[in-house]
Scaffold this motif. Structure first.
Motif, PDB file in Angstrom:
ATOM      1  N   SER A   1      -8.634   1.920   5.017  1.00 42.04           N
ATOM      2  CA  SER A   1      -7.521   1.541   4.142  1.00 42.04           C
ATOM      3  C   SER A   1      -6.565   0.587   4.853  1.00 42.04           C
ATOM      4  O   SER A   1      -6.027  -0.342   4.234  1.00 42.04           O
ATOM      5  N   THR A   2      -6.375   0.772   6.143  1.00 39.71           N
ATOM      6  CA  THR A   2      -5.529  -0.133   6.918  1.00 39.71           C
ATOM      7  C   THR A   2      -6.074  -1.545   6.875  1.00 39.71           C
ATOM      8  O   THR A   2      -5.353  -2.504   6.606  1.00 39.71           O
TER       9      THR A   2
ATOM     10  N   GLY B   1       0.808  -1.213   0.000  1.00 39.44           N
ATOM     11  CA  GLY B   1       0.000   0.000   0.000  1.00 39.44           C
ATOM     12  C   GLY B   1       0.838   1.257   0.000  1.00 39.44           C
ATOM     13  O   GLY B   1       0.510   2.237  -0.673  1.00 39.44           O
ATOM     14  N   ASN B   2       1.948   1.221   0.716  1.00 41.07           N
ATOM     15  CA  ASN B   2       2.837   2.379   0.758  1.00 41.07           C
ATOM     16  C   ASN B   2       3.535   2.583  -0.588  1.00 41.07           C
ATOM     17  O   ASN B   2       3.667   3.704  -1.062  1.00 41.07           O
ATOM     18  N   TRP B   3       3.980   1.514  -1.208  1.00 44.54           N
ATOM     19  CA  TRP B   3       4.676   1.612  -2.489  1.00 44.54           C
ATOM     20  C   TRP B   3       3.736   1.995  -3.629  1.00 44.54           C
ATOM     21  O   TRP B   3       4.074   2.812  -4.459  1.00 44.54           O
ATOM     22  N   VAL B   4       2.552   1.385  -3.673  1.00 41.67           N
ATOM     23  CA  VAL B   4       1.653   1.583  -4.809  1.00 41.67           C
ATOM     24  C   VAL B   4       0.774   2.817  -4.631  1.00 41.67           C
ATOM     25  O   VAL B   4       0.639   3.629  -5.545  1.00 41.67           O
ATOM     26  N   PHE B   5       0.145   2.946  -3.467  1.00 40.61           N
ATOM     27  CA  PHE B   5      -0.845   3.999  -3.261  1.00 40.61           C
ATOM     28  C   PHE B   5      -0.344   5.158  -2.407  1.00 40.61           C
ATOM     29  O   PHE B   5      -1.029   6.161  -2.270  1.00 40.61           O
ATOM     30  N   GLY B   6       0.799   4.998  -1.787  1.00 42.13           N
ATOM     31  CA  GLY B   6       1.298   6.029  -0.891  1.00 42.13           C
ATOM     32  C   GLY B   6       0.556   6.059   0.438  1.00 42.13           C
ATOM     33  O   GLY B   6       0.638   7.017   1.190  1.00 42.13           O
ATOM     34  N   VAL B   7      -0.174   4.986   0.738  1.00 43.35           N
ATOM     35  CA  VAL B   7      -0.944   4.883   1.970  1.00 43.35           C
ATOM     36  C   VAL B   7      -0.483   3.624   2.690  1.00 43.35           C
ATOM     37  O   VAL B   7      -0.526   2.539   2.139  1.00 43.35           O
ATOM     38  N   GLY B   8      -0.037   3.767   3.917  1.00 44.84           N
ATOM     39  CA  GLY B   8       0.417   2.618   4.686  1.00 44.84           C
ATOM     40  C   GLY B   8      -0.598   2.232   5.745  1.00 44.84           C
ATOM     41  O   GLY B   8      -1.715   2.725   5.786  1.00 44.84           O
ATOM     42  N   ILE B   9      -0.168   1.333   6.581  1.00 46.60           N
ATOM     43  CA  ILE B   9      -1.005   0.902   7.699  1.00 46.60           C
ATOM     44  C   ILE B   9      -0.542   1.709   8.904  1.00 46.60           C
ATOM     45  O   ILE B   9       0.371   1.322   9.613  1.00 46.60           O
ATOM     46  N   ASP B  10      -1.177   2.860   9.101  1.00 44.05           N
ATOM     47  CA  ASP B  10      -0.730   3.731  10.184  1.00 44.05           C
ATOM     48  C   ASP B  10      -1.787   3.948  11.255  1.00 44.05           C
ATOM     49  O   ASP B  10      -1.466   4.283  12.368  1.00 44.05           O
ATOM     50  N   ARG B  11      -3.048   3.765  10.931  1.00 39.58           N
ATOM     51  CA  ARG B  11      -4.116   3.934  11.924  1.00 39.58           C
ATOM     52  C   ARG B  11      -4.931   2.656  12.017  1.00 39.58           C
ATOM     53  O   ARG B  11      -5.343   2.104  11.008  1.00 39.58           O
TER      54      ARG B  11
END
Length: 89
Positions: free
Chosen positions: A62-63, A47-57
């Motif tokens: 999205s997480t 998610g971080n590499w492709v969408f720029g969204v990680g598992i942060d919350r």
């Protein structure tokens, strides 16, 4: 999200991945849940590499979606690898 959050999320999404992909797993539900922890991590990386969204919350949609997708991928790869070894015996 802290280490405890990652583990709890991984255990839950491991069970969800098992519900999405029913069938016999070598190792049982415990291995499936541990694969869920790995899958949550992999989903976060993808998610971080492709969408720029990680598992942060923890409570973010999205997480959960990324963690479930990662867990399903890891569970599928695990079944292919371990299933292939079981057939060769």
């Amino acid at each position: 999200m802290g280490i405890i959050g990652w583990i709890v999320l991984g255990l839950i999404v491991g069970a969800i991945a098992k519900a999405i992909m029913p069938g016999k797993d070598p190792g049982g539900i415990l291995v499936t849940m541990l694969l869920g922890v790995v899958g949550a991590f992999i989903g976060g990386l993808i998610g971080n590499w492709v969408f720029g969204v990680g598992i942060d919350r923890f409570w973010s949609l999205s997480t959960w979606l990324l963690a479930i997708a990662g867990s399903v991928i890891v569970l599928g790869v695990y079944r292919v690898i371990v299933g292939r070894k079981a057939v060769q015996r």
